[in-house]
Design an enzyme around this catalytic site. Structure first.
Site, PDB file in Angstrom:
ATOM      1  N   GLY A  85      -7.837   3.656  10.848  1.00  0.00           N
ATOM      2  CA  GLY A  85      -8.534   2.504  10.474  1.00  0.00           C
ATOM      3  C   GLY A  85      -8.499   2.064   8.909  1.00  0.00           C
ATOM      4  O   GLY A  85      -9.103   1.188   8.616  1.00  0.00           O
ATOM      5  N   THR A  86      -7.591   2.683   8.058  1.00  0.00           N
ATOM      6  CA  THR A  86      -7.670   2.735   6.996  1.00  0.00           C
ATOM      7  C   THR A  86      -7.202   1.301   6.324  1.00  0.00           C
ATOM      8  O   THR A  86      -7.794   0.632   5.607  1.00  0.00           O
ATOM      9  CB  THR A  86      -6.786   3.637   6.141  1.00  0.00           C
ATOM     10  N   GLY A  87      -6.153   0.723   6.988  1.00  0.00           N
ATOM     11  CA  GLY A  87      -5.520  -0.223   6.789  1.00  0.00           C
ATOM     12  C   GLY A  87      -6.462  -1.411   7.112  1.00  0.00           C
ATOM     13  O   GLY A  87      -6.384  -2.438   6.233  1.00  0.00           O
ATOM     14  N   CYS A  88      -6.990  -1.519   8.232  1.00  0.00           N
ATOM     15  CA  CYS A  88      -7.879  -2.465   8.795  1.00  0.00           C
ATOM     16  C   CYS A  88      -9.094  -2.567   7.741  1.00  0.00           C
ATOM     17  O   CYS A  88      -9.406  -3.734   7.405  1.00  0.00           O
ATOM     18  CB  CYS A  88      -8.450  -2.082   9.988  1.00  0.00           C
ATOM     19  N   LYS A 139       0.851  -1.365   0.134  1.00  0.00           N
ATOM     20  CA  LYS A 139      -0.021   0.005   0.035  1.00  0.00           C
ATOM     21  C   LYS A 139       0.961   1.494   0.211  1.00  0.00           C
ATOM     22  O   LYS A 139       1.761   1.433   0.851  1.00  0.00           O
ATOM     23  CB  LYS A 139      -0.814  -0.004   1.162  1.00  0.00           C
ATOM     24  N   THR A 199      -8.004   9.391   8.667  1.00  0.00           N
ATOM     25  CA  THR A 199      -7.843   8.112   8.075  1.00  0.00           C
ATOM     26  C   THR A 199      -7.557   6.999   9.096  1.00  0.00           C
ATOM     27  O   THR A 199      -6.762   5.891   8.554  1.00  0.00           O
ATOM     28  CB  THR A 199      -6.356   8.358   7.216  1.00  0.00           C
TER      29      THR A 199
END
Length: 268
Positions: A210-213, A175, A208
């Site tokens: 919690g974006t990866g989760c 990412k 942003t």
């Protein structure tokens, strides 16, 4: 049959990341979500003030309970803060029918607070990565896993994706959200050498958390519904971009607010 996905991750008391974000992402993408808690965090939009690990035997007990009853179609793994918990989860993955596994190697919260101790990184790599159908590190996590510098451009991202794949997983989504420039570029790279760039306009927002989760659980949701890895990744990228774009519609906390998981359904 109802599509079911399971999140194995830590709880975020503020509701923006971790298990809470995963369950919201599952629901928003049309999948029933179940959960296995690995840690409790005292957390809000400003940061993490305390972490309480769930005993490894209880982590495994949750896995046994969920997978023995529910016909699970995909599994997402997030925060695993100790070697013992990593080993407990790995044992469960090997013994149970989990469906495709999405591993998000969560190491640091959006606030900058560490979520994975140094001693657990090598265990994560050696024990869990080989069990994953796709891993979803950001640029910082990839550099830590490879013990190298953060990729500064797409050429370096491709090189790091290739090296991450050599750790034993079936595919990588590297990412680029922590990079710079007008576009956020993610790279999907698989075992047969397919390198697929997923570009999206970089959204200027402070919200942003919690974006990866959310992205990794959206991938799991798409896999649970029957998509292949490339299709699941493309659909999840579209979803997270829209959720970030709508994040400023929410007014949550004084720090890094969450993305808007339910932008399709709420009228603001």
């Amino acid at each position: 049959m109802t599509a079911i996905a399971v999140t194995i991750a830590g709880s975020d008391s503020g509701g923006g990341a971790g298990v809470q974000a995963d369950l919201k992402s599952f629901s928003a993408n049309g999948v029933y979500g179940a959960s296995v808690l690995t840690a409790l965090t005292a957390q809000n939009t400003l940061g993490v003030s305390a972490i309480h690990d769930v005993p490894p035997a209880f982590v495994r007990a949750q896995m046994d309970a969920v997978y023995s009853d529910l016909k699970v179609n995909a599994t997402k793994i997030g925060m695993l803060s100790s070697v013992e918990i990593i080993e407990a989860v790995a044992g469960g993955l090997e013994a149970l029918d989990t469906g495709p596994v999405v591993l998000d190697p969560v190491m640091v919260a959006a606030s900058g607070d560490p979520l994975l101790v140094d001693s657990a990184v090598s265990s994560l790599i050696s024990v869990l990565v080989p069990l994953a159908d796709v891993i979803t590190p950001n640029l910082h996590e990839a550099a830590r896993m490879l013990e190298t510098e953060i990729a500064a451009n797409e050429t370096e991202m491709l090189s790091q994706a290739e090296n991450l794949l050599r750790l034993g997983c079936k595919s990588v989504l590297l990412k680029g959200g922590h990079g710079t420039g007008e576009e956020s570029a993610d790279l999907f790279f698989d075992a047969v050498g397919n390198a697929i760039w997923l570009h999206a306009e970089r959204i200027q927002t402070n919200n942003t958390h919690g974006t990866g989760c959310t992205l990794s659980s959206a991938i799991a949701a798409e896999l649970a519904k029957g998509s292949d890895l490339e299709g699941a990744t493309r659909a999840a990228k579209k979803y997270i971009h829209a959720a970030i774009s709508a994040a400023d519609q929410l007014e949550i906390g004084a720090g890094h607010g969450p993305v808007h998981h339910f932008y399709r359904f709420w009228s603001m």
